[in-house]
Design a protein around this motif. Structure first.
Motif, short mmCIF file in Angstrom:
data_model
loop_
_atom_site.label_atom_id
_atom_site.label_comp_id
_atom_site.label_asym_id
_atom_site.label_seq_id
_atom_site.Cartn_x
_atom_site.Cartn_y
_atom_site.Cartn_z
N GLU A 46 0.81 -1.22 0.00
CA GLU A 46 0.00 0.00 0.00
C GLU A 46 0.84 1.27 0.00
O GLU A 46 0.32 2.36 -0.17
N ASN A 48 3.57 4.05 -1.41
CA ASN A 48 3.64 4.62 -2.76
C ASN A 48 5.08 4.87 -3.18
O ASN A 48 6.02 4.64 -2.42
N LYS A 94 0.71 3.68 -6.15
CA LYS A 94 0.87 2.58 -5.20
C LYS A 94 1.88 1.56 -5.73
O LYS A 94 1.89 1.23 -6.91
N LYS A 96 2.01 -1.62 -5.23
CA LYS A 96 1.41 -2.89 -5.67
C LYS A 96 0.91 -2.82 -7.12
O LYS A 96 0.71 -3.85 -7.74
#
Length: 114
Positions: A46, A48, A94, A96
């Motif tokens: 989560e 950045n 982000k 991910k």
């Protein structure tokens, strides 16, 4: 004896959900322009790009690595997928969602004050 660990079996089957399959942390490799080797950083999915830049600079500066960076302000750096990619990643993106775990960090071009 060998280095084996015995894990007891449970009587009930283990249920897995999508949440249990997601990694709790991701390993990123970041190469800083003109430095040798990479900086390895564990980050939350989560987090950045801006968080990754900050973490890399703290590790690099704290490790007294060479060459010494003139500035360790995260706002003075861009993160790229490679040294051959001119487009930098947005600091708010982000981790991910990036699709890669290997990056290249370089300083932003200096603006002339004339």
């Amino acid at each position: 004896m060998g280095g084996f660990v015995s894990i007891p079996r449970t009587q009930q089957p283990i249920e897995t959900t999508n949440d249990s399959l997601r990694p709790s942390k991701l390993l990123f490799n970041v190469t800083i322009h003109n430095s040798l080797g990479t900086i390895k950083v564990l980050m939350l999915p989560e987090d950045n790009v801006g968080d990754l830049i900050k973490a890399v600079l703290v590790i690099y500066d704290g490790g007294k690595m060479r060459p010494v960076l003139r500035n360790i302000d995260p706002n003075c750096y861009h993160l790229h997928y490679s040294p051959y990619n001119l487009q930098s990643l947005k600091p708010s993106e982000k981790l991910k969602n990036l699709g890669s775990r290997n990056f290249f960090l370089c300083s932003k071009p200096r603006t002339s004050s004339r």
